[in-house]
Design a protein around this motif. Sequence first.
Motif, PDB file in Angstrom:
ATOM      1  N   MET A 271       0.782  -1.270  -0.076  1.00 45.48           N
ATOM      2  CA  MET A 271       0.081  -0.013  -0.006  1.00 45.48           C
ATOM      3  C   MET A 271       0.913   1.262  -0.140  1.00 45.48           C
ATOM      4  O   MET A 271       1.689   1.404   1.004  1.00 45.48           O
ATOM      5  N   ARG A 272       0.593   2.190  -0.852  1.00 47.29           N
ATOM      6  CA  ARG A 272       1.504   3.274  -0.926  1.00 47.29           C
ATOM      7  C   ARG A 272       0.969   4.421  -0.050  1.00 47.29           C
ATOM      8  O   ARG A 272      -0.103   4.665   0.074  1.00 47.29           O
ATOM      9  N   ILE A 273       1.894   4.963   0.664  1.00 47.92           N
ATOM     10  CA  ILE A 273       1.630   5.997   1.646  1.00 47.92           C
ATOM     11  C   ILE A 273       2.050   7.094   1.196  1.00 47.92           C
ATOM     12  O   ILE A 273       3.368   7.506   0.800  1.00 47.92           O
ATOM     13  N   ARG A 274       1.136   8.258   0.871  1.00 50.33           N
ATOM     14  CA  ARG A 274       1.551   9.532   0.314  1.00 50.33           C
ATOM     15  C   ARG A 274       2.105  10.264   1.355  1.00 50.33           C
ATOM     16  O   ARG A 274       1.794  10.441   2.563  1.00 50.33           O
ATOM     17  N   VAL A 275       2.902  11.277   1.093  1.00 50.93           N
ATOM     18  CA  VAL A 275       3.423  12.332   1.984  1.00 50.93           C
ATOM     19  C   VAL A 275       2.365  13.365   2.002  1.00 50.93           C
ATOM     20  O   VAL A 275       1.993  13.758   1.056  1.00 50.93           O
ATOM     21  N   THR A 276       2.033  13.827   3.095  1.00 48.51           N
ATOM     22  CA  THR A 276       1.126  14.915   3.558  1.00 48.51           C
ATOM     23  C   THR A 276       1.756  16.236   3.683  1.00 48.51           C
ATOM     24  O   THR A 276       2.485  16.269   4.639  1.00 48.51           O
ATOM     25  N   ILE A 277       1.368  17.316   2.962  1.00 44.86           N
ATOM     26  CA  ILE A 277       2.036  18.418   3.272  1.00 44.86           C
ATOM     27  C   ILE A 277       0.834  19.483   3.173  1.00 44.86           C
ATOM     28  O   ILE A 277       0.203  19.497   2.101  1.00 44.86           O
ATOM     29  N   VAL A 278       0.772  20.202   4.084  1.00 51.36           N
ATOM     30  CA  VAL A 278      -0.432  21.100   4.300  1.00 51.36           C
ATOM     31  C   VAL A 278       0.216  22.402   4.314  1.00 51.36           C
ATOM     32  O   VAL A 278       0.692  22.789   5.176  1.00 51.36           O
ATOM     33  N   ILE A 279      -0.196  23.194   3.497  1.00 49.92           N
ATOM     34  CA  ILE A 279       0.351  24.696   3.603  1.00 49.92           C
ATOM     35  C   ILE A 279      -0.562  25.618   4.520  1.00 49.92           C
ATOM     36  O   ILE A 279      -1.520  25.757   4.152  1.00 49.92           O
ATOM     37  N   ALA A 280      -0.067  25.840   5.503  1.00 51.98           N
ATOM     38  CA  ALA A 280      -0.888  26.271   6.631  1.00 51.98           C
ATOM     39  C   ALA A 280      -0.838  27.955   6.578  1.00 51.98           C
ATOM     40  O   ALA A 280      -1.310  28.495   7.676  1.00 51.98           O
ATOM     41  N   PHE A 281      -0.873  28.520   5.445  1.00 50.21           N
ATOM     42  CA  PHE A 281      -0.624  29.894   5.246  1.00 50.21           C
ATOM     43  C   PHE A 281      -1.593  30.138   3.994  1.00 50.21           C
ATOM     44  O   PHE A 281      -1.846  29.204   2.986  1.00 50.21           O
ATOM     45  N   LEU A 282      -2.171  31.385   3.890  1.00 49.16           N
ATOM     46  CA  LEU A 282      -3.012  31.604   2.980  1.00 49.16           C
ATOM     47  C   LEU A 282      -2.405  31.970   1.581  1.00 49.16           C
ATOM     48  O   LEU A 282      -0.986  32.540   1.522  1.00 49.16           O
ATOM     49  N   PHE A 283      -2.676  31.629   0.690  1.00 52.23           N
ATOM     50  CA  PHE A 283      -1.995  31.457  -0.909  1.00 52.23           C
ATOM     51  C   PHE A 283      -2.157  33.068  -1.149  1.00 52.23           C
ATOM     52  O   PHE A 283      -3.164  33.618  -1.109  1.00 52.23           O
ATOM     53  N   PRO A 284      -0.928  33.978  -1.338  1.00 56.47           N
ATOM     54  CA  PRO A 284      -1.074  35.147  -1.717  1.00 56.47           C
ATOM     55  C   PRO A 284      -1.878  35.700  -2.735  1.00 56.47           C
ATOM     56  O   PRO A 284      -1.773  34.890  -3.826  1.00 56.47           O
ATOM     57  N   VAL A 285      -2.248  36.636  -2.828  1.00 61.39           N
ATOM     58  CA  VAL A 285      -2.978  37.402  -3.901  1.00 61.39           C
ATOM     59  C   VAL A 285      -2.502  38.413  -4.645  1.00 61.39           C
ATOM     60  O   VAL A 285      -1.997  39.281  -3.866  1.00 61.39           O
ATOM     61  N   MET A 286      -2.018  38.516  -5.728  1.00 65.30           N
ATOM     62  CA  MET A 286      -1.378  39.464  -6.631  1.00 65.30           C
ATOM     63  C   MET A 286      -2.238  40.240  -7.300  1.00 65.30           C
ATOM     64  O   MET A 286      -3.230  39.690  -7.812  1.00 65.30           O
ATOM     65  N   ALA A 287      -2.005  41.415  -7.646  1.00 64.10           N
ATOM     66  CA  ALA A 287      -3.011  42.412  -8.507  1.00 64.10           C
ATOM     67  C   ALA A 287      -3.067  42.105  -9.928  1.00 64.10           C
ATOM     68  O   ALA A 287      -2.006  43.246 -10.560  1.00 64.10           O
ATOM     69  N   TRP A 288      -3.313  41.369 -10.561  1.00 60.61           N
ATOM     70  CA  TRP A 288      -3.357  41.079 -11.937  1.00 60.61           C
ATOM     71  C   TRP A 288      -4.834  41.129 -12.371  1.00 60.61           C
ATOM     72  O   TRP A 288      -5.748  40.855 -11.637  1.00 60.61           O
ATOM     73  N   ALA A 289      -5.099  41.724 -13.490  1.00 61.41           N
ATOM     74  CA  ALA A 289      -6.498  41.759 -14.055  1.00 61.41           C
ATOM     75  C   ALA A 289      -6.806  40.263 -14.516  1.00 61.41           C
ATOM     76  O   ALA A 289      -6.017  39.604 -14.908  1.00 61.41           O
ATOM     77  N   ALA A 290      -7.951  40.004 -14.300  1.00 58.76           N
ATOM     78  CA  ALA A 290      -8.286  38.548 -14.426  1.00 58.76           C
ATOM     79  C   ALA A 290      -8.271  38.039 -16.089  1.00 58.76           C
ATOM     80  O   ALA A 290      -8.009  37.109 -16.263  1.00 58.76           O
TER      81      ALA A 290
ATOM     82  N   GLY B 169      -5.668  21.098  -0.608  1.00 57.70           N
ATOM     83  CA  GLY B 169      -6.842  20.065  -0.345  1.00 57.70           C
ATOM     84  C   GLY B 169      -6.532  18.758  -0.317  1.00 57.70           C
ATOM     85  O   GLY B 169      -7.085  18.064   0.460  1.00 57.70           O
ATOM     86  N   MET B 170      -6.185  18.392  -1.574  1.00 54.13           N
ATOM     87  CA  MET B 170      -5.827  16.725  -1.989  1.00 54.13           C
ATOM     88  C   MET B 170      -4.738  16.247  -0.646  1.00 54.13           C
ATOM     89  O   MET B 170      -4.881  15.412  -0.079  1.00 54.13           O
TER      90      MET B 170
END
Length: 365
Positions: free
Chosen positions: A1-20, A143-144
């Motif tokens: 059985m494969r055990i996946r490595v868990t990584i949780v980024i515990a901070f908000l992903f930064p938002v930069m000011a680009w037009a959509a 989230g995965m």
Amino acid sequence: MRIRVTIVIAFLFPVMAWAADTGVTRRDGFLLIWESIHRPVTEQWYPEFEDVLEGDRGFTEISYAADRGILDIETYFRPDAPLTKGDAALWLLRTRNVADLEGMESSDLPDLLAWYPIIALADREDPVAGPEQLTAFAQSFDGMLRNEIHEVSFYAEDFHGTGTAFGETFDMNAFTAAHRTFPYNTLVRVTNLNTDESVVVRINDRGPYVEGRSMDLSLAAFEAIAERSNGVLRNVRLERLGDASLVDQSGEPSTINRESSTEDQEQIEPETDPNMRYQRRITRDVRFHRGIPLRMRVGQQLVLGSTRFFVIHSVTYPDGFAERRQQWIDPEERFTFTPVSIGEYRFFIGTGFGQSREFTMRVEG
């Protein structure tokens, strides 16, 4: 059985000011991803690309990442070209250290996307539509990773006092850990999901080298979340917080002592106030150079330092306003604060190991 490595980024992903509707350039996309992992660049790097030169925006981060294998070294980086979904996915996988870099080449992307479907493989050559889409990719990926379960063990007396892979001396009584791919000095919160107990450890060694096992904890760290007799824990979550010098630890303090005991208040005798008393300990082993006084006057400056990392979680003012800071202070730095109003101030301060407490300071006119 494969055990996946868990990584949780515990901070908000930064938002930069680009037009959509402008898309994301390779330079801006990479810097956005790099900023999200809170990993320092501590040395000056020589140019790795002919079109990203010293003095250019992002030169240090891009050159460092190329030297470390996070970016593929080619003649040109093409910083202003549109970022493709395939490159975005590859950079996310590499910066989250889900595998050895040798196993995350472009040719490995089909297998990696089958395991982590960040994007559809058929869309790998399409440009990222905008920063919102890049942020969505990262949040979906994280989230995965949050849902992964992995196995940890510990090492103790047989290695106590020997050298680690990074040149430190292994101390089984310190809160450290060995991991195969996480960068040196990364703080990781380890949670025993059977008991919901957690501990924050610092990566200072490589390993373990047992099939299916993700991390070896020091004895002290293991005993913080389980009995030694357990030997191996198979229902554990890892939460990667970032480098110990930059980490922005999120979440409420795990342990808060709301009263200052006599043991934590030490008498000192400065020339200006022989009766001043200070609160000096966060824990038994983490102490301030001077401490937080029980009383001080408006306009005086509070200065805090320690021989170990500590984090200012928040400051609550006399009017009840709570300012969330999440400000890490390393041993070479000092935290300063000058009260401007009369009343009670409360400081929530923690260590790098998940332990925190509240300090109260009364400010007078």
